[in-house]
Design an enzyme around this catalytic site. Structure first.
Site, PDB file in Angstrom:
ATOM      1  N   LYS A   1       1.334  -1.295   0.001  1.00  0.00           N
ATOM      2  CA  LYS A   1       0.057   0.008   0.181  1.00  0.00           C
ATOM      3  C   LYS A   1       0.751   1.324   0.014  1.00  0.00           C
ATOM      4  O   LYS A   1       0.319   2.239  -0.484  1.00  0.00           O
ATOM      5  CB  LYS A   1      -0.876  -0.339   1.325  1.00  0.00           C
ATOM      6  CG  LYS A   1      -1.899  -1.146   1.000  1.00  0.00           C
ATOM      7  CD  LYS A   1      -3.234  -0.966   2.215  1.00  0.00           C
ATOM      8  CE  LYS A   1      -3.475  -2.052   2.152  1.00  0.00           C
ATOM      9  NZ  LYS A   1      -5.478  -2.366   3.156  1.00  0.00           N
TER      10      LYS A   1
ATOM     11  N   ALA B   1      -2.649  -0.260   6.267  1.00  0.00           N
ATOM     12  CA  ALA B   1      -3.981   0.079   6.481  1.00  0.00           C
ATOM     13  C   ALA B   1      -3.950   1.014   7.748  1.00  0.00           C
ATOM     14  O   ALA B   1      -5.513   1.587   7.954  1.00  0.00           O
ATOM     15  CB  ALA B   1      -4.767  -1.364   6.651  1.00  0.00           C
TER      16      ALA B   1
END
Length: 500
Positions: free
Chosen positions: A299, A365
């Protein structure tokens, strides 16, 4: 692009067991492969009658152990077994084997002549469990001893670029039938997208015996048809994917593909395991993937490798979605939206003002979740094993931070209105809670906490089990996955997932 067949690999111990599996999955498949090396010795003596026990064409395979099979009795007895199975052909060809799989180094003239006389096609196979094979066309030309043989190459890729090379070389071969398979988790796209690889067939296994072929990456035929819409893939199908590593379990394909069917879209969403996000992008460019969901551990990589990142993803410092916009890859973040909606639904609130929140972890996250917590009005403390990472994330929003260790138990208790577990610890773990699968093993739940674990497999994670037994209200990450997926769907298709 060819219309690839679906082959069901049968690895039962008896012919009856295999025949029952063939009948059960008949509506999902085109051909079966009898793996006679899995049969008991007594059953192997009767394999000649197997084609008459099923309603689809059969491939006879007796795979020796050196090629990943279970046959260990030597080449002399294996040759005799092939002869026994192929001799005395019936006048009705449906009662004979339609194909036989001979390895590239297995050449017995009498068997080869017999198969041609009886109309049995030879699949000439090569298996490599150590790495990729290059110059595929050249290898296939050497393998095809006659123009009737179907060369098959199965190898274990070391990285996604090996599968990309397989696609480039195999999709360019259209003048003769051939079979290509990239095995293992990395090779799943070669099975789902067999048509794009110009592969004559793709191999599947029954749900009941998938453990026999788990290491090489077989998918069951129901999933291949119902989830991945295998038979309806064509040149107009738009491709999307979820990428990460190791990506052994993901529900994203189910969510997105159900949405495509609901909205009558000729789209397909596949899992794309990769040891490098750069290789995910390269594969996507090569095969024509238009957008990707991005999961751990990539990410943050999106920020440096995407052409452009939108404002929210830039502020968060992580992106879980990339979309191809003409020649550019644009990064977005839907985790924050998905988490906010899931958390408010879990707590039945519109905001979390005056709530004290523990954020466990400081990865991609956690960055989206910290952003969402700030937007919802909560006050938080970030706990992470690497204190510097916790500090960097916490200071961005004026939060506290602490090491994720036993000495922080009292501070965790002070921020325990809501505990959010953002790491992958506990993922795929069915074991009893312990120090390895519970990131806050040292914390004693009082029963008043609300625990949200972004892991969704298993449904009740080890830390959730501990909290639940103490009387806490708990929630796993499936609702977050679902809602962030809905927003990804909008980026990919321009349509609202939940609209009629």
């Amino acid at each position: 692009m060819v219309d690839s067949l679906i082959c069901l690999t049968l690895t039962g111990k008896t012919l009856q067991e295999d025949a029952e599996m063939a009948r059960k999955y008949a509506s999902y498949i085109d051909v079966v492969e009898l793996r006679a090396d899995h049969l008991t010795e007594d059953e192997q003596l009767n394999i000649r009658r197997f084609p008459s026990m099923v309603s689809v064409p059969c491939i006879l395979t007796i795979r020796r152990d050196t090629d990943g099979g279970k046959y260990t009795s030597g080449e002399f007895s294996r040759t005799a077994l092939f002869a026994r199975a192929l001799s005395f052909a019936e006048s009705n060809p449906t009662k004979n084997f339609a194909y036989v799989d001979f390895e590239d180094d297995f050449h017995v003239s009498s068997l080869q002549d017999g198969t041609q006389a009886f109309g049995v096609k030879i699949i000439r196979s090569c298996h490599d469990f150590t790495g990729p094979v290059v110059n595929i066309r050249e290898k296939f030309e050497r393998m095809r001893k006659t123009r009737y043989e179907i060369p098959k190459l199965a190898f274990m890729p070391n990285k996604l670029s090996d599968v990309e090379r397989l696609y480039r070389e195999s999709s360019a071969i259209s003048d003769f039938d051939h079979i290509v398979v990239a095995m293992g988790n990395l090779g799943v796209p070669s099975r789902i997208l067999a048509q794009k690889f110009n592969s004559y067939l793709t191999y599947t296994s029954p749900v009941e015996t998938c453990e026999n072929t788990a290491s090489i990456g077989h998918i069951d035929p129901i999933t291949l048809n119902n989830m991945y819409n295998f038979k309806n893939l064509d040149d107009r199908t738009r491709l999307y994917a979820v990428t990460g590593w190791p990506l052994k379990v993901t529900s994203s394909p189910k969510i997105h593909n159900e949405g495509y069917r609901k909205h009558n879209l000729n789209n397909l969403f596949i899992p794309l395991a990769s040891t490098s996000f750069a290789e995910s992008l390269s594969f996507a460019e090569t095969i024509g993937i238009r957008g990707m969901a991005v999961t751990v551990p990539y990410k943050e990589d999106v920020l440096t490798l995407a052409t452009e990142v939108d404002t929210e993803a830039g502020e968060i410092g992580a992106s879980n979605t990339v979309v191809k916009d003409f020649s550019q890859w644009v990064g977005h973040n839907t985790d924050a939206y998905g988490f906010s909606r899931a958390l408010c639904e879990f707590l039945n609130v519109k905001n979390i003002r005056h709530r004290k929140v523990s954020i466990i972890g400081a990865g991609g996250a956690a960055k989206a979740i910290a952003y969402a917590i700030k937007q919802l009005g909560g006050k938080a403390c970030v706990f992470n094993r690497t204190l510097g990472h916790a500090k960097n994330l916490a200071e961005q929003y004026g939060f506290d931070y602490a090491p994720l260790e036993e000495s922080s138990a009292a501070l965790l208790d002070r921020y325990s209105d809501i505990i959010i577990q953002t790491t992958k610890v506990g993922m795929n773990s069915e074991d009893e809670p312990n120090k390895e699968n519970n990131p806050i093993w040292f914390y004693n739940f009082k029963g008043t906490e609300n625990l949200f674990d972004i892991v969704y497999d298993p449904e009740i994670t080890p830390v959730m089990k501990v909290a639940q037994e103490a009387g806490c209200k708990v929630c796993n990450g499936y609702s977050m996955l679902k809602y962030q997926g809905y927003k990804q769907f909008k980026y990919f298709t321009g349509k609202d997932y939940e609209s009629d």
